[in-house]
Design a protein around this motif. Structure first.
Motif, PDB file in Angstrom:
ATOM      1  N   GLN A  30       0.838  -1.201   0.000  1.00  0.00           N
ATOM      2  CA  GLN A  30       0.000   0.000   0.000  1.00  0.00           C
ATOM      3  C   GLN A  30       0.876   1.255   0.000  1.00  0.00           C
ATOM      4  O   GLN A  30       0.599   2.215  -0.723  1.00  0.00           O
ATOM      5  N   PHE A  31       1.913   1.232   0.780  1.00  0.00           N
ATOM      6  CA  PHE A  31       2.824   2.371   0.858  1.00  0.00           C
ATOM      7  C   PHE A  31       3.493   2.603  -0.497  1.00  0.00           C
ATOM      8  O   PHE A  31       3.600   3.742  -0.962  1.00  0.00           O
ATOM      9  N   ASN A  32       3.938   1.499  -1.137  1.00  0.00           N
ATOM     10  CA  ASN A  32       4.561   1.625  -2.458  1.00  0.00           C
ATOM     11  C   ASN A  32       3.574   2.188  -3.480  1.00  0.00           C
ATOM     12  O   ASN A  32       3.946   3.011  -4.321  1.00  0.00           O
ATOM     13  N   LEU A  33       2.309   1.723  -3.408  1.00  0.00           N
ATOM     14  CA  LEU A  33       1.293   2.254  -4.326  1.00  0.00           C
ATOM     15  C   LEU A  33       1.068   3.747  -4.083  1.00  0.00           C
ATOM     16  O   LEU A  33       0.989   4.530  -5.041  1.00  0.00           O
ATOM     17  N   GLU A  34       0.973   4.113  -2.823  1.00  0.00           N
ATOM     18  CA  GLU A  34       0.775   5.528  -2.495  1.00  0.00           C
ATOM     19  C   GLU A  34       1.963   6.369  -2.950  1.00  0.00           C
ATOM     20  O   GLU A  34       1.787   7.471  -3.487  1.00  0.00           O
ATOM     21  N   ILE A  35       3.167   5.837  -2.753  1.00  0.00           N
ATOM     22  CA  ILE A  35       4.367   6.557  -3.187  1.00  0.00           C
ATOM     23  C   ILE A  35       4.361   6.695  -4.712  1.00  0.00           C
ATOM     24  O   ILE A  35       4.685   7.763  -5.255  1.00  0.00           O
ATOM     25  N   SER A  36       3.984   5.603  -5.388  1.00  0.00           N
ATOM     26  CA  SER A  36       3.936   5.655  -6.856  1.00  0.00           C
ATOM     27  C   SER A  36       2.941   6.711  -7.321  1.00  0.00           C
ATOM     28  O   SER A  36       3.228   7.487  -8.251  1.00  0.00           O
ATOM     29  N   LYS A  37       1.763   6.747  -6.678  1.00  0.00           N
ATOM     30  CA  LYS A  37       0.760   7.746  -7.037  1.00  0.00           C
ATOM     31  C   LYS A  37       1.283   9.165  -6.773  1.00  0.00           C
ATOM     32  O   LYS A  37       1.105  10.065  -7.590  1.00  0.00           O
ATOM     33  N   GLU A  38       1.931   9.320  -5.626  1.00  0.00           N
ATOM     34  CA  GLU A  38       2.477  10.635  -5.280  1.00  0.00           C
ATOM     35  C   GLU A  38       3.570  11.046  -6.262  1.00  0.00           C
ATOM     36  O   GLU A  38       3.656  12.208  -6.666  1.00  0.00           O
ATOM     37  N   ILE A  39       4.393  10.094  -6.668  1.00  0.00           N
ATOM     38  CA  ILE A  39       5.456  10.396  -7.641  1.00  0.00           C
ATOM     39  C   ILE A  39       4.837  10.803  -8.975  1.00  0.00           C
ATOM     40  O   ILE A  39       5.282  11.764  -9.620  1.00  0.00           O
ATOM     41  N   ASN A  73       1.844  12.045  -9.436  1.00  0.00           N
ATOM     42  CA  ASN A  73       1.251  13.378  -9.261  1.00  0.00           C
ATOM     43  C   ASN A  73       2.329  14.457  -9.279  1.00  0.00           C
ATOM     44  O   ASN A  73       2.156  15.521  -9.892  1.00  0.00           O
ATOM     45  N   ALA A  74       3.446  14.192  -8.622  1.00  0.00           N
ATOM     46  CA  ALA A  74       4.534  15.168  -8.577  1.00  0.00           C
ATOM     47  C   ALA A  74       5.115  15.387  -9.980  1.00  0.00           C
ATOM     48  O   ALA A  74       5.426  16.522 -10.366  1.00  0.00           O
ATOM     49  N   GLU A  75       5.278  14.288 -10.731  1.00  0.00           N
ATOM     50  CA  GLU A  75       5.801  14.414 -12.090  1.00  0.00           C
ATOM     51  C   GLU A  75       4.852  15.224 -12.962  1.00  0.00           C
ATOM     52  O   GLU A  75       5.292  16.057 -13.775  1.00  0.00           O
ATOM     53  N   LYS A  76       3.525  14.972 -12.790  1.00  0.00           N
ATOM     54  CA  LYS A  76       2.546  15.747 -13.558  1.00  0.00           C
ATOM     55  C   LYS A  76       2.636  17.230 -13.197  1.00  0.00           C
ATOM     56  O   LYS A  76       2.609  18.098 -14.073  1.00  0.00           O
ATOM     57  N   GLU A  77       2.749  17.487 -11.891  1.00  0.00           N
ATOM     58  CA  GLU A  77       2.857  18.878 -11.447  1.00  0.00           C
ATOM     59  C   GLU A  77       4.131  19.524 -11.982  1.00  0.00           C
ATOM     60  O   GLU A  77       4.128  20.687 -12.392  1.00  0.00           O
ATOM     61  N   ILE A  78       5.218  18.734 -11.969  1.00  0.00           N
ATOM     62  CA  ILE A  78       6.490  19.275 -12.478  1.00  0.00           C
ATOM     63  C   ILE A  78       6.355  19.595 -13.965  1.00  0.00           C
ATOM     64  O   ILE A  78       6.801  20.650 -14.438  1.00  0.00           O
TER      65      ILE A  78
END
Length: 192
Positions: A124-133, A135-140
């Motif tokens: 779950q943590f890896n999935l959340e991190i992947s989603k956050e990454i 999202n961060a890449e999209k924002e970047i």
């Protein structure tokens, strides 16, 4: 036995007058007193013999029998207690072994459950991190694109201002913007 004893005393009494003669010495050796002495010796030792034979020896024998029977009873009881204690020790060891096995099963089950929970949390943590990454890449990317527009706008304004100050006349903003955009397209491909 008593008869032989009496015969011996009688024979000794008959011979005593002739064998031993003590007329003026010790009264124990005077034959006149021997009969009375023998009587009292027989009476005292006979009484002692009867007391020992009928009263004291039966009590001693009864005490010895009681002690012997008590010792045998105590030995039997001790053997019973020993057998019971060995049985209880065996039961205790069986219960202890069962408890150890149950504790091991519980520990193994708990360990497996904890490992599953940890693995689930990790996933779950890896999935959340992947989603956050993501999202961060999209924002970047969004920030890069918006910043490129902002950079171009700033570059156009700055270039127009620099050229106006250097040349002293107003420059056509469309030509400056075309030059800046052309240059930024060439240079931005390196960073995207």
């Amino acid at each position: 036995m008593v008869r032989n004893y009496l015969k011996f005393i009688g024979f000794f009494t008959l011979l005593s007058g002739e064998c031993f003669g003590a007329e003026g010495g010790m009264p124990q050796l005077n034959p006149e007193y021997w009969v009375s002495q023998i009587f009292w010796v027989i009476l005292i030792f006979g009484t002692l013999y009867i007391i020992l034979w009928r009263i004291i020896l039966p009590k001693i024998n009864a005490n010895l029998e009681n002690r012997n029977s008590q010792i045998l009873t105590d030995l039997d009881d001790a053997q019973k207690f020993k057998d019971q204690s060995e049985e209880k020790l065996s039961e205790y060891n069986n219960i202890l072994n069962q408890a150890k096995q149950e504790a091991k099963k519980i520990l193994d089950g708990t360990r497996k459950k904890v490992n599953r929970d940890i693995e689930n949390k990790k996933n779950q943590f890896n999935l959340e991190i992947s989603k956050e990454i993501e999202n961060a890449e999209k924002e970047i990317k969004t920030l890069k694109l918006s910043s490129i527009k902002d950079i171009n706008k700033i570059a156009i304004e700055t270039s127009s201002e620099i050229v106006r100050k250097i040349v002293g006349t107003e420059v056509n903003s469309s030509s400056v913007s075309a030059i800046v955009e052309d240059t930024s397209k060439k240079e931005i491909t390196k960073y995207i």
